[in-house]
Design a protein around this motif. Structure first.
Motif, PDB file in Angstrom:
ATOM      1  N   MET A 209      33.797  12.807  54.722  1.00 53.37           N
ATOM      2  CA  MET A 209      33.490  14.019  54.012  1.00 53.37           C
ATOM      3  C   MET A 209      34.801  14.709  53.654  1.00 53.37           C
ATOM      4  N   ALA A 210      34.980  14.991  52.391  1.00 54.02           N
ATOM      5  CA  ALA A 210      36.222  15.595  51.911  1.00 54.02           C
ATOM      6  C   ALA A 210      36.106  17.116  51.984  1.00 54.02           C
ATOM      7  N   LEU A 211      37.179  17.725  52.446  1.00 54.53           N
ATOM      8  CA  LEU A 211      37.214  19.186  52.515  1.00 54.53           C
ATOM      9  C   LEU A 211      37.774  19.741  51.213  1.00 54.53           C
ATOM     10  N   ASN A 212      37.119  20.731  50.684  1.00 53.72           N
ATOM     11  CA  ASN A 212      37.626  21.398  49.491  1.00 53.72           C
ATOM     12  C   ASN A 212      38.588  22.493  49.929  1.00 53.72           C
ATOM     13  N   MET A 213      39.795  22.425  49.440  1.00 49.97           N
ATOM     14  CA  MET A 213      40.799  23.435  49.774  1.00 49.97           C
ATOM     15  C   MET A 213      40.647  24.615  48.833  1.00 49.97           C
ATOM     16  N   ALA A 214      40.957  25.782  49.333  1.00 50.80           N
ATOM     17  CA  ALA A 214      40.889  26.980  48.504  1.00 50.80           C
ATOM     18  C   ALA A 214      41.992  26.929  47.457  1.00 50.80           C
ATOM     19  N   ARG A 215      41.689  27.368  46.284  1.00 52.47           N
ATOM     20  CA  ARG A 215      42.652  27.359  45.184  1.00 52.47           C
ATOM     21  C   ARG A 215      43.644  28.504  45.366  1.00 52.47           C
ATOM     22  N   GLN A 216      44.904  28.198  45.251  1.00 59.14           N
ATOM     23  CA  GLN A 216      45.959  29.202  45.347  1.00 59.14           C
ATOM     24  C   GLN A 216      46.174  29.807  43.965  1.00 59.14           C
ATOM     25  N   VAL A 217      46.018  31.105  43.852  1.00 60.01           N
ATOM     26  CA  VAL A 217      46.165  31.791  42.570  1.00 60.01           C
ATOM     27  C   VAL A 217      47.439  32.612  42.616  1.00 60.01           C
ATOM     28  N   LEU A 218      48.241  32.503  41.572  1.00 61.87           N
ATOM     29  CA  LEU A 218      49.477  33.266  41.462  1.00 61.87           C
ATOM     30  C   LEU A 218      49.160  34.604  40.804  1.00 61.87           C
ATOM     31  N   TYR A 219      49.621  35.685  41.415  1.00 59.95           N
ATOM     32  CA  TYR A 219      49.420  37.017  40.863  1.00 59.95           C
ATOM     33  C   TYR A 219      50.768  37.616  40.494  1.00 59.95           C
ATOM     34  N   CYS A 220      50.786  38.349  39.405  1.00 64.41           N
ATOM     35  CA  CYS A 220      52.009  38.984  38.907  1.00 64.41           C
ATOM     36  C   CYS A 220      52.437  40.088  39.872  1.00 64.41           C
ATOM     37  N   GLY A 221      53.733  40.212  40.093  1.00 66.16           N
ATOM     38  CA  GLY A 221      54.262  41.241  40.982  1.00 66.16           C
ATOM     39  C   GLY A 221      54.331  42.612  40.332  1.00 66.16           C
ATOM     40  N   VAL A 222      54.129  42.693  39.020  1.00 62.51           N
ATOM     41  CA  VAL A 222      54.214  43.970  38.313  1.00 62.51           C
ATOM     42  C   VAL A 222      52.827  44.568  38.110  1.00 62.51           C
ATOM     43  N   CYS A 223      51.926  43.786  37.485  1.00 59.98           N
ATOM     44  CA  CYS A 223      50.606  44.331  37.141  1.00 59.98           C
ATOM     45  C   CYS A 223      49.498  43.826  38.068  1.00 59.98           C
ATOM     46  N   THR A 224      49.802  42.960  38.993  1.00 63.66           N
ATOM     47  CA  THR A 224      48.876  42.390  39.982  1.00 63.66           C
ATOM     48  C   THR A 224      47.723  41.609  39.362  1.00 63.66           C
ATOM     49  N   MET A 225      47.922  41.080  38.168  1.00 60.13           N
ATOM     50  CA  MET A 225      46.930  40.227  37.519  1.00 60.13           C
ATOM     51  C   MET A 225      47.495  38.814  37.461  1.00 60.13           C
ATOM     52  N   PRO A 226      46.652  37.799  37.254  1.00 58.69           N
ATOM     53  CA  PRO A 226      47.200  36.457  37.040  1.00 58.69           C
ATOM     54  C   PRO A 226      48.083  36.456  35.789  1.00 58.69           C
ATOM     55  N   PRO A 227      49.134  35.639  35.754  1.00 61.03           N
ATOM     56  CA  PRO A 227      50.080  35.675  34.630  1.00 61.03           C
ATOM     57  C   PRO A 227      49.432  35.441  33.266  1.00 61.03           C
ATOM     58  N   GLU A 228      48.311  34.719  33.220  1.00 68.39           N
ATOM     59  CA  GLU A 228      47.642  34.485  31.948  1.00 68.39           C
ATOM     60  C   GLU A 228      47.091  35.778  31.353  1.00 68.39           C
ATOM     61  N   TYR A 229      46.855  36.784  32.191  1.00 64.59           N
ATOM     62  CA  TYR A 229      46.241  38.023  31.734  1.00 64.59           C
ATOM     63  C   TYR A 229      47.228  39.187  31.655  1.00 64.59           C
ATOM     64  N   CYS A 230      48.509  38.922  31.872  1.00 67.44           N
ATOM     65  CA  CYS A 230      49.512  39.987  31.836  1.00 67.44           C
ATOM     66  C   CYS A 230      49.569  40.679  30.475  1.00 67.44           C
ATOM     67  N   GLU A 231      49.241  39.962  29.419  1.00 70.48           N
ATOM     68  CA  GLU A 231      49.313  40.558  28.093  1.00 70.48           C
ATOM     69  C   GLU A 231      48.309  41.692  27.921  1.00 70.48           C
ATOM     70  N   PHE A 232      47.284  41.760  28.746  1.00 70.49           N
ATOM     71  CA  PHE A 232      46.281  42.810  28.640  1.00 70.49           C
ATOM     72  C   PHE A 232      46.597  44.019  29.523  1.00 70.49           C
ATOM     73  N   SER A 233      47.644  43.946  30.324  1.00 64.74           N
ATOM     74  CA  SER A 233      47.951  45.027  31.257  1.00 64.74           C
ATOM     75  C   SER A 233      48.741  46.144  30.620  1.00 64.74           C
ATOM     76  N   GLY A 234      49.431  45.882  29.518  1.00 64.01           N
ATOM     77  CA  GLY A 234      50.245  46.915  28.889  1.00 64.01           C
ATOM     78  C   GLY A 234      51.689  46.882  29.344  1.00 64.01           C
ATOM     79  N   THR A 235      52.018  46.053  30.323  1.00 63.03           N
ATOM     80  CA  THR A 235      53.394  45.936  30.812  1.00 63.03           C
ATOM     81  C   THR A 235      53.880  44.512  30.638  1.00 63.03           C
ATOM     82  N   GLN A 236      53.607  43.925  29.476  1.00 63.66           N
ATOM     83  CA  GLN A 236      53.858  42.513  29.271  1.00 63.66           C
ATOM     84  C   GLN A 236      55.340  42.158  29.374  1.00 63.66           C
ATOM     85  N   ASN A 237      56.227  43.002  28.849  1.00 67.27           N
ATOM     86  CA  ASN A 237      57.653  42.679  28.902  1.00 67.27           C
ATOM     87  C   ASN A 237      58.163  42.630  30.341  1.00 67.27           C
ATOM     88  N   LYS A 238      57.756  43.598  31.149  1.00 70.42           N
ATOM     89  CA  LYS A 238      58.170  43.603  32.557  1.00 70.42           C
ATOM     90  C   LYS A 238      57.568  42.408  33.295  1.00 70.42           C
TER      91      LYS A 238
END
Length: 199
Positions: free
Chosen positions: A1-30
């Motif tokens: 039986m194979a164990l499913n590992m939890a997916r590690q998600v990277l969060y931005c240190g500025v807006c606390t969103m995943p990097p794919e969604y940083c453009e919607f935070s308003g602080t995209q340059n930072k």
């Protein structure tokens, strides 16, 4: 039986969103700057050949159409979006400065010779739910506590009893977003009637 590992998600240190969604935070340059400094592989994956694509798009728009799509006031859509994100960044900066400059006032007011109340004003600026805070104060100090409006029609917490020092310590422990330097302890006493008649 194979164990499913939890997916590690990277969060931005500025807006606390995943990097794919940083453009919607308003602080995209930072966010881009943070991502490039801390996770260059993800930065290259998301923004890999942005310069080359930008140049090609600029050439197509210069050659293709003389009248670019415009939004309000004759500006192009891209300029309008940049202005919006700059306004959002400025608004977030102003809110942060307001939080840092605002004060939390813990005031002890004497009602009679032996009885007093403690009033806490200014916690709502630091995103504290006043009703929950009043209930916590009542449970912690075994006294009456409520949210009331003051003369300026602003909400404040009224605690029955002299708990000004304890309240200061509890606020610092419970809500770390409130800076210690921004809490003022004030004591307000009623003037005696004998002093008023002599003057």
């Amino acid at each position: 039986m194979a164990l499913n590992m939890a997916r590690q998600v990277l969060y931005c240190g500025v807006c606390t969103m995943p990097p794919e969604y940083c453009e919607f935070s308003g602080t995209q340059n930072k966010c881009k700057e943070w991502l490039q400094n801390n996770h260059e592989d993800v930065y290259n994956q998301l923004y890999g050949d942005v310069e080359g694509v930008t140049e090609k798009v600029a050439q197509v728009s210069i050659e293709g159409t003389d009248g670019a799509t415009t939004a309000e006031g004759g500006r192009s859509d891209r300029t309008f979006v940049k202005d919006k994100s700059a306004k959002l960044e400025a608004k977030l900066e102003r809110e942060n400065q307001k939080k840092q400059s605002s004060r939390v006032i813990v005031k002890r007011v004497e009602r009679t010779k032996r009885k007093c109340i403690t009033i806490v004003h200014g916690l709502e600026v630091f995103d504290v739910d006043l009703k929950k805070a009043a209930k916590m104060f009542a449970n912690r100090f075994a006294c009456g506590s409520s949210v009331a409006k003051n003369n300026q029609n602003q909400d404040e917490i009224v605690v029955q009893g002299d708990f000004s020092d304890d309240l200061r310590d509890l606020i610092l422990a419970q809500w770390p977003q409130v800076p210690e330097d921004n809490i003022d302890l004030v004591e307000e006493t009623k003037k005696k009637k004998g002093n008023q008649q002599q003057q």
